[in-house]
Design a protein around this motif. Structure first.
Motif, mmCIF file in Angstrom:
data_model
loop_
_atom_site.group_PDB
_atom_site.id
_atom_site.type_symbol
_atom_site.label_atom_id
_atom_site.label_comp_id
_atom_site.label_asym_id
_atom_site.label_seq_id
_atom_site.Cartn_x
_atom_site.Cartn_y
_atom_site.Cartn_z
ATOM 1 N N GLY A 101 -13.097 1.032 2.603
ATOM 2 C CA GLY A 101 -13.409 -0.231 3.254
ATOM 3 C C GLY A 101 -12.957 -0.232 4.695
ATOM 4 O O GLY A 101 -12.575 0.805 5.245
ATOM 5 N N ALA A 115 -10.610 -4.246 -5.058
ATOM 6 C CA ALA A 115 -11.127 -5.573 -4.703
ATOM 7 C C ALA A 115 -10.983 -5.768 -3.187
ATOM 8 O O ALA A 115 -11.500 -4.961 -2.431
ATOM 9 N N ASP A 116 -10.249 -6.778 -2.748
ATOM 10 C CA ASP A 116 -10.103 -7.062 -1.317
ATOM 11 C C ASP A 116 -8.813 -6.511 -0.715
ATOM 12 O O ASP A 116 -8.487 -6.832 0.422
ATOM 13 N N SER A 117 -8.084 -5.710 -1.465
ATOM 14 C CA SER A 117 -6.787 -5.215 -0.990
ATOM 15 C C SER A 117 -6.829 -3.721 -0.685
ATOM 16 O O SER A 117 -7.149 -2.917 -1.554
ATOM 17 N N PRO A 118 -6.468 -3.334 0.552
ATOM 18 C CA PRO A 118 -6.395 -1.911 0.889
ATOM 19 C C PRO A 118 -5.080 -1.321 0.374
ATOM 20 O O PRO A 118 -4.046 -1.431 1.018
ATOM 21 N N TRP A 161 -9.071 3.709 4.626
ATOM 22 C CA TRP A 161 -8.368 2.764 3.759
ATOM 23 C C TRP A 161 -9.198 2.631 2.498
ATOM 24 O O TRP A 161 -10.417 2.399 2.563
ATOM 25 N N TYR A 199 -9.697 0.615 -1.160
ATOM 26 C CA TYR A 199 -9.478 -0.746 -1.640
ATOM 27 C C TYR A 199 -9.594 -0.866 -3.152
ATOM 28 O O TYR A 199 -10.384 -0.161 -3.784
ATOM 29 N N HIS A 256 0.828 -1.198 0.000
ATOM 30 C CA HIS A 256 0.000 0.000 0.000
ATOM 31 C C HIS A 256 0.866 1.254 0.000
ATOM 32 O O HIS A 256 2.055 1.190 0.257
ATOM 33 N N ARG A 276 -11.131 -0.364 8.226
ATOM 34 C CA ARG A 276 -9.849 0.183 8.673
ATOM 35 C C ARG A 276 -9.757 -0.009 10.177
ATOM 36 O O ARG A 276 -10.716 0.275 10.893
ATOM 37 N N ASN A 295 -12.490 2.074 -3.483
ATOM 38 C CA ASN A 295 -13.632 2.064 -2.578
ATOM 39 C C ASN A 295 -13.170 2.051 -1.139
ATOM 40 O O ASN A 295 -12.263 1.295 -0.771
#
Length: 134
Positions: free
Chosen positions: A30, A45-48, A41, A43, A7, A32, A28
């Motif tokens: 998500g 997909a599923d990664s911040p 945070w 994102y 990140h 934190r 997006n």
């Protein structure tokens, strides 16, 4: 050993404008952890991939130097339309052969340069050449 980028973190005194800017780019907000200070945070997909720390005023002296952050993206024309609709200026270049990838450059509300990289096969916006020198 390093496996991948995890990140980036930016500090801002303009959280709402920063969230709006990166929302236009498709990130997006998500979950934190509660660090005891405000922030967000963002994102993919599923990664911040982008951590934002909110502050009342920017640190003095500023910490570090981030030249730019780059993201792989898709839908160059659609992205240009969304950015234009958000009244954000940008420039587009094509990397030299044999790569020939498209690169879009713009600045977030904090002055951080953001690069969006697109595959060579993408269709550019009709006005891309007039935006190359901006």
């Amino acid at each position: 050993m390093i496996r991948r980028m995890d990140h980036f973190t930016i500090v801002t005194d303009r959280l709402a404008a920063t969230l709006d800017f990166y929302g236009v780019l498709g990130l997006n907000e998500g979950p934190r952890p509660d660090f005891g200070f405000p922030g967000a945070w963002l994102y993919v997909a599923d990664s911040p991939v982008l951590h934002i720390v909110e502050t009342d005023r920017m640190p003095d002296p500023r910490r570090g130097a981030l030249d730019h952050m780059a993201f792989f993206a898709e839908d160059l024309v659609g992205t240009a339309q969304r950015i234009t609709a958000a009244s954000v200026d940008y420039r587009i270049i094509r990397t030299p052969r044999p790569f020939s990838r498209w690169q879009m450059f713009l600045f977030d509300p904090n002055g951080v340069e953001v690069e969006l990289d697109f595959i060579a096969e993408e269709t550019p916006p009709a006005d891309w050449k007039s935006r190359a020198g901006r």
